[in-house]
Design a protein around this motif. Structure first.
Motif, PDB file in Angstrom:
ATOM      1  N   ASN A  12      80.346  36.537  55.624  1.00  0.00           N
ATOM      2  CA  ASN A  12      79.148  35.708  55.635  1.00  0.00           C
ATOM      3  C   ASN A  12      79.507  34.231  55.512  1.00  0.00           C
ATOM      4  O   ASN A  12      78.909  33.373  56.171  1.00  0.00           O
ATOM      5  N   ARG A  15      81.164  33.158  58.813  1.00  0.00           N
ATOM      6  CA  ARG A  15      80.162  33.096  59.872  1.00  0.00           C
ATOM      7  C   ARG A  15      79.407  31.765  59.824  1.00  0.00           C
ATOM      8  O   ARG A  15      79.047  31.195  60.844  1.00  0.00           O
ATOM      9  N   PHE A  35      85.154  41.872  63.493  1.00  0.00           N
ATOM     10  CA  PHE A  35      84.396  40.622  63.486  1.00  0.00           C
ATOM     11  C   PHE A  35      85.337  39.509  63.903  1.00  0.00           C
ATOM     12  O   PHE A  35      86.459  39.429  63.412  1.00  0.00           O
ATOM     13  N   VAL A  37      85.905  35.249  64.716  1.00  0.00           N
ATOM     14  CA  VAL A  37      85.381  33.899  64.496  1.00  0.00           C
ATOM     15  C   VAL A  37      86.360  32.878  65.052  1.00  0.00           C
ATOM     16  O   VAL A  37      87.574  32.993  64.862  1.00  0.00           O
ATOM     17  N   VAL A  44      81.022  32.859  66.682  1.00  0.00           N
ATOM     18  CA  VAL A  44      81.350  34.158  66.098  1.00  0.00           C
ATOM     19  C   VAL A  44      80.896  35.269  67.038  1.00  0.00           C
ATOM     20  O   VAL A  44      79.959  35.096  67.820  1.00  0.00           O
ATOM     21  N   PRO A  46      80.028  39.363  66.445  1.00  0.00           N
ATOM     22  CA  PRO A  46      79.970  40.558  65.600  1.00  0.00           C
ATOM     23  C   PRO A  46      80.366  41.792  66.397  1.00  0.00           C
ATOM     24  O   PRO A  46      80.516  41.738  67.618  1.00  0.00           O
ATOM     25  N   SER A 140      72.124  35.075  58.979  1.00  0.00           N
ATOM     26  CA  SER A 140      72.248  36.407  59.538  1.00  0.00           C
ATOM     27  C   SER A 140      72.221  37.480  58.481  1.00  0.00           C
ATOM     28  O   SER A 140      72.123  38.658  58.774  1.00  0.00           O
TER      29      SER A 140
END
Length: 204
Positions: A12, A15, A35, A37, A44, A46, A140
């Motif tokens: 988190n 992100r 994930f 980034v 990013v 997902p 998110s």
């Protein structure tokens, strides 16, 4: 509640408020978590299993709270919405939330569709948002709260044994979000690197 999902604190934090994108050549940075980034590009990606849900949550938040979305993001999220339709669990999740808050996410149940140039309903706005504030992105996931009951000694380098990433007490947003079971303490960055850890990419 339609915008709240469980999240690993470190993911988190990494992100941040980056935009969504497709990163085929970007390596994973978070152990077994699927994930990606790109800190330099602020993008990013997902995992596939949640891309459709992310799209529908974003549609909901932008529509209900009259937020702006770039054409590029609209096209990407529309593609994800189409390619990854709502699962049985997403419908059940929506049903449970609707029972509490009194309404569903219309982009999940199909009563509303997002198209390019979508005109927001602003159903959730009581007082109009000033134009200069409409570009804010919804989170998110629920923001993690630093663990003050199990704090790390000041000055210690803190590693995450799961992701093999280490954080510094200053300048690293993920420092306080490493779960207690994954914490590894080092006396210096050199010792962390010697143990096979790398510095978190979002440290300033």
């Amino acid at each position: 509640m339609h915008n709240l999902v469980p999240s690993v604190g470190e993911l988190n934090a990494d992100r941040s408020n980056f935009r969504f994108g497709v990163l085929p050549s970007t390596p994973k940075r978070h152990g077994a978590c699927d994930f990606k980034v790109d800190f330099k590009a602020r993008v990013v990606e997902p995992r596939d299993e949640v891309k459709g849900m992310f799209a529908r949550v974003y549609f909901y938040m932008h529509d209900r709270y009259d937020l702006s979305m770039s054409d590029q993001q609209q096209r990407l999220l529309m593609a994800w919405d189409k390619r990854y339709p709502a699962t049985a669990w997403e419908f059940e999740r929506d049903r449970r939330i609707a029972k509490i808050v009194g309404y569903s996410n219309p982009f999940v149940v199909g009563t509303r569709q997002w198209t390019r140039g979508h005109r927001n309903t602003a159903d959730g706005i009581v007082t109009p948002i000033p134009a200069g504030h409409r570009a804010l992105r919804p989170a998110s996931s629920a923001q993690a709260t630093p663990d003050t009951t199990n704090s790390t000694p000041v000055g210690a380098v803190l590693g995450n044994r799961s992701s093999k990433v280490y954080h510094l007490p200053q300048g690293c947003p993920g420092y306080a979000r490493v779960s207690a079971k994954n914490r590894v303490h080092f006396q210096s960055e050199a010792k962390a690197r010697a143990a096979g850890f790398r510095k978190a990419g979002n440290c300033r």
